[in-house]
Scaffold this motif. Structure first.
Motif, PDB file in Angstrom:
ATOM      1  N   SER A   1     -43.062  10.035 -29.666  1.00 18.99           N
ATOM      2  CA  SER A   1     -41.751  10.140 -29.017  1.00 18.99           C
ATOM      3  C   SER A   1     -41.250   8.786 -28.519  1.00 18.99           C
TER       4      SER A   1
ATOM      5  N   THR B   1     -33.716  19.819 -18.693  1.00 22.27           N
ATOM      6  CA  THR B   1     -33.419  19.440 -20.076  1.00 22.27           C
ATOM      7  C   THR B   1     -34.199  20.301 -21.052  1.00 22.27           C
ATOM      8  N   VAL B   2     -35.484  20.436 -20.802  1.00 25.53           N
ATOM      9  CA  VAL B   2     -36.326  21.297 -21.646  1.00 25.53           C
ATOM     10  C   VAL B   2     -36.317  22.693 -21.047  1.00 25.53           C
TER      11      VAL B   2
ATOM     12  N   LEU C   1     -30.719  25.351 -28.445  1.00 24.94           N
ATOM     13  CA  LEU C   1     -30.707  23.959 -28.004  1.00 24.94           C
ATOM     14  C   LEU C   1     -29.480  23.208 -28.526  1.00 24.94           C
TER      15      LEU C   1
ATOM     16  N   SER D   1     -25.999  21.825 -26.394  1.00 20.95           N
ATOM     17  CA  SER D   1     -25.516  20.441 -26.312  1.00 20.95           C
ATOM     18  C   SER D   1     -24.173  20.230 -27.008  1.00 20.95           C
TER      19      SER D   1
ATOM     20  N   SER E   1     -37.489   7.471 -29.256  1.00 18.03           N
ATOM     21  CA  SER E   1     -36.553   7.217 -28.153  1.00 18.03           C
ATOM     22  C   SER E   1     -35.768   5.930 -28.376  1.00 18.03           C
TER      23      SER E   1
ATOM     24  N   TRP F   1     -32.911  16.439 -31.410  1.00 14.51           N
ATOM     25  CA  TRP F   1     -32.181  17.033 -30.279  1.00 14.51           C
ATOM     26  C   TRP F   1     -32.434  16.269 -28.993  1.00 14.51           C
ATOM     27  N   GLN F   2     -33.696  15.890 -28.778  1.00 10.78           N
ATOM     28  CA  GLN F   2     -34.036  15.149 -27.568  1.00 10.78           C
ATOM     29  C   GLN F   2     -33.238  13.851 -27.473  1.00 10.78           C
TER      30      GLN F   2
ATOM     31  N   TRP G   1     -36.770  18.722 -33.219  1.00 13.67           N
ATOM     32  CA  TRP G   1     -36.954  18.615 -31.773  1.00 13.67           C
ATOM     33  C   TRP G   1     -36.632  17.195 -31.287  1.00 13.67           C
ATOM     34  N   GLN G   2     -37.183  16.193 -31.976  1.00 15.34           N
ATOM     35  CA  GLN G   2     -36.944  14.821 -31.553  1.00 15.34           C
ATOM     36  C   GLN G   2     -35.476  14.435 -31.717  1.00 15.34           C
TER      37      GLN G   2
ATOM     38  N   THR H   1     -32.047   6.292 -29.558  1.00 20.04           N
ATOM     39  CA  THR H   1     -30.982   6.726 -28.660  1.00 20.04           C
ATOM     40  C   THR H   1     -29.949   5.614 -28.464  1.00 20.04           C
TER      41      THR H   1
END
Length: 570
Positions: free
Chosen positions: A439, A103-104, A56, A60, A443, A486-487, A483-484, A446
Motif C-alpha cells: 500500500s 473511511t473503511v 464503496l 465516493s 499511495s 478506491w483507497q 481496493w487500492q 494519489t
C-alpha cells in the motif's frame, strides 16, 4: 387452520425476544467479526465482492439520478448499486451518513445480522396469527430464524432479506375485519413493495404477486374492497415497484437477457433435500446448478408438519385443512413454485415433465430476465413452515404444554442439524488485502494518477456477458487492485457484477486492446499488465512507458511523468 383461527397482536417483549434470538443466531452463523462495519477483508472474494465495491465506489461518487451510480467501478462503463447486489436502499441511506463514517466502512455485515433479527420479528407476527399464547408465539417465531433456506443464501447479502417474504405472509394472515383495516393493510403492503424493490428485484417480483393475492382475498372473499378499488391497488403496487427500480437505475441499459432458466431452478425434492445443510442427512443427487432453488425445511419443521398434518388429515371433521380465505395465497405460492421449477421439471436428476416448447412461445422473455428461477420457491417454503406451525398449534390447541414441547424439540433439531462448516463464521474468513508493491507504493499514485487499468481487463457479469480474454487476471486477483484504487480515489476498469452493458463493454475492451497495441498510454493512468502479455506490451510501448516489476507483476505508467511513483518504478 380454520376460519376462526385465533389471532392476537404479539406482546412487545415477544417481538423483542424473537428479534434478539434472530440476531444471536445470525451472529453465531456469520461470526461477530463479520458484523464489525470496519471489517472488509471477508468480502474480498466470491459474491461478496460486488456489493462491497458497489457500495464503496458509489459512496465516493457524486449524487445524481438514478441513485446509486458507481461510475468509478468497471470504468469507463460504470455500474450501480442495482447491479452489484449492494442493497440500494441500505447503501443509499449510509451514503447520506458518509461524511461522519470511517473511511473503511462496510454496511453488509450489519445488514446480514439485521436480516436475521427481522426474520425473528416477523416470524413472531406470523405465529400470533395462529395462537394468542406468548410462549408459543416466541417458540414459533424463533423457528423461522432457523430456516435452512436463509442459511443457504448468506453468499448473497441482499437476497438474505427473507423477512420481506415473511412480511407478506403476515399481512395476508393477519385479521382484517373491515374496509378501513383492508386499506391500512394494502398501504402497508405497498410500502413493503417499495422497500423490496430497493433491496432486490427478485424479492420485489415474488412479493408483488403475494400482495396481489392479498388484494384478491380482500376483494372477492372478504368483500372489503370494491372491484374498482381492487383494480386500483393491483395497478398501483406494480407502478410503485417499477418507479423505485427506475429510481435506482435497474433500467439503465444493461444486458437483461441471460442463459440459465432451465438450469438454475428448483428441484421437486427441494423441501426434503438437505443440500449440504444437514449434519445428519446426505444431500440428494440433483442438477448441478439447482443450488439456487434450495428450500430444505429442516428436520424440525418436517417432523412438525408430518405429525400435525397427518393427525389433522385423519380428523377431517374438525374443518378443512385449507380454509377458503387462503386459496389466493396458496395459488400465488404455487404459481411462483411452478416458475421456480422451470420448464424442465426435475425429480432428483430425472426430468419428469417438460414444457420447453410452450415456454419458448409464452414467457421466455421473463425467463431470460430471471435466469435463477429457483429463488421463487421461497414463498412456498415459508408458507409450508407457517402451515406446519399452524397445524401443530391447531392440533394441540387445548394442550399448550405439549405444543411448547414439540416446538422446543423442533427448534433443537433445526439448530443441531446445521453442519460445523456452516456455523461460527467458518464461511467468512478474512482474506488478504495485500497487493504487489504494498500500500505504501500505491499511495504514491494519489494526486498524480486518476485511473487504474488492468490489461487485459476482466469485465464480466453473472450471466456470462462481458469481455474476459483467454489470458487475464481472474476476478479474485483483480480485487486487491480495486481496493487500492478506491483507497487512492482512482477509478478501476475491471470487476464482476450482476449485469453489464454487453455492447459498451465489448467496445471498450476492443478500444483498450487497440490502444495498447499501438502504444497509446494515458498519462493519468496506472497500468497493471498480466504476465501473459507483458513482453508484448513492453515491445509495443518501448520508449513510451516507465515500467517496474512489483512482486512479479508488471506495473507501468506513461513515460515523462516526473513523480515519486514513476521514479519508484525505475
Amino acid at each position: 387452520m380454520s376460519e376462526s383461527t385465533p389471532a392476537s397482536a404479539p406482546r412487545w417483549w415477544v417481538l423483542a425476544l424473537c428479534a434478539v434470538a434472530g440476531l444471536a443466531w445470525g451472529t453465531y452463523l456469520i461470526g461477530p467479526s463479520t458484523i464489525d462495519p470496519t471489517s472488509v477483508s471477508w468480502m474480498m472474494r466470491d459474491d461478496w465482492a460486488p456489493p462491497l465495491f458497489g457500495w464503496l465506489y458509489s459512496r465516493s461518487a457524486p449524487w445524481g439520478l438514478p441513485l446509486g451510480q458507481a461510475p468509478g467501478y468497471l470504468h469507463p462503463i460504470g455500474t450501480s448499486l442495482a447491479y452489484t447486489d449492494a442493497t440500494p436502499w441500505l447503501s443509499t441511506f449510509f451514503k447520506l451518513l458518509s461524511p461522519w463514517l470511517p473511511t473503511v466502512f462496510q454496511v453488509h455485515g450489519p445488514w446480514l445480522a439485521l436480516c436475521f433479527a427481522l426474520q425473528g420479528f416477523f416470524g413472531a407476527r406470523i405465529a400470533a396469527c395462529f395462537t394468542p399464547r406468548p410462549l408459543l408465539q416466541l417458540l414459533s417465531g424463533t423457528l423461522f430464524v432457523l430456516s435452512p433456506a436463509l442459511n443457504s443464501r448468506l453468499s448473497h447479502v441482499s437476497l438474505c432479506a427473507h423477512w420481506l417474504v415473511l412480511v407478506f405472509l403476515w399481512l395476508y394472515l393477519r385479521p382484517c375485519p373491515d374496509a378501513r383495516t383492508a386499506t391500512r393493510t394494502l398501504t402497508l403492503a405497498t410500502f413493503f413493495i417499495a422497500l423490496s424493490a430497493g433491496v432486490h428485484v427478485y424479492l420485489a417480483v415474488m412479493n408483488l404477486l403475494l400482495a396481489l393475492s392479498l388484494t384478491v382475498r380482500l376483494w372477492l372473499l372478504d368483500e372489503h374492497l370494491s372491484a374498482r378499488r381492487a383494480v386500483a391497488w393491483a395497478i398501483g403496487m406494480p407502478v410503485v415497484a417499477l418507479g423505485i427500480m427506475a429510481l435506482f437505475g435497474f433500467f439503465s441499459g444493461v444486458t437483461t437477457e441471460a442463459f440459465g432458466y432451465n438450469y438454475f431452478s428448483s428441484n421437486l425434492l427441494t423441501f426434503i433435500d438437505p443440500a449440504g445443510l444437514s449434519r445428519f442427512l446426505p444431500a440428494f443427487p440433483i442438477g448441478r446448478r439447482q443450488y439456487e432453488g434450495i428450500a430444505y425445511l429442516g428436520l424440525g419443521v418436517l417432523g412438525l408438519g408430518a405429525i400435525a398434518g397427518g393427525a389433522l388429515l385423519v380428523r377431517r371433521k374438525e374443518g378443512p385443512l385449507l380454509p377458503r380465505r387462503l386459496w389466493p395465497l396458496v395459488a400465488a405460492c404455487l404459481l411462483l413454485a411452478l416458475f421456480a421449477f422451470s420448464a424442465r421439471i426435475q425429480l432428483a436428476q430425472v426430468t419428469v415433465f417438460s414444457y420447453e416448447r410452450l415456454y419458448e412461445v409464452t414467457f421466455e422473455p421473463l425467463g431470460k430476465i430471471f435466469r435463477a428461477p429457483g429463488r421463487f420457491i421461497w414463498p412456498l417454503h415459508y408458507a409450508l413452515m407457517a402451515g406446519a406451525v399452524a397445524a401443530l398449534l391447531r392440533l394441540l390447541r387445548h394442550h399448550p404444554r405439549a405444543a411448547a414441547g414439540a416446538l422446543g424439540l423442533a427448534l433443537a433439531l433445526q439448530a443441531l442439524e446445521v453442519p460445523d462448516d456452516l456455523r461460527g463464521g467458518a464461511r467468512f474468513e478474512p482474506q488478504s488485502l495485500e497487493i504487489p508493491g504494498g500500500s505504501a507504493f500505491w499511495s504514491l499514485a494519489t494526486g498524480h494518477y486518476r485511473h487504474v487499468v488492468l490489461y487485459p481487463t476482466v469485465m464480466v457479469d453473472g450471466t456470462g456477458h462481458g469481455c474476459p480474454p483467454d489470458h487475464t487476471f481472474s476476478t479474485e486477483e483483480s480485487l486487491p487492485f480495486a481496493w487500492q484504487a478506491w483507497q487512492a480515489g482512482m477509478t478501476f476498469n475491471a470487476g464482476y457484477v450482476a449485469r453489464v452493458n454487453e455492447q459498451r463493454t465489448l467496445a471498450y475492451c476492443q478500444e483498450l486492446e487497440r490502444d495498447m497495441r499501438q502504444g497509446r498510454l494515458d498519462p493519468a493512468t496506472l497500468y497493471v499488465i498480466h504476465g501473459s502479455v507483458a513482453a508484448q506490451f513492453q515491445e509495443d510501448t518501448a520508449g513510451r512507458a516507465t515500467c517496474g516489476s512489483l512482486d512479479g507483476v508488471l506495473v507501468c505508467v506513461a513515460a515523462g511523468r516526473g513523480n515519486a511513483l514513476s521514479e519508484a518504478l525505475k
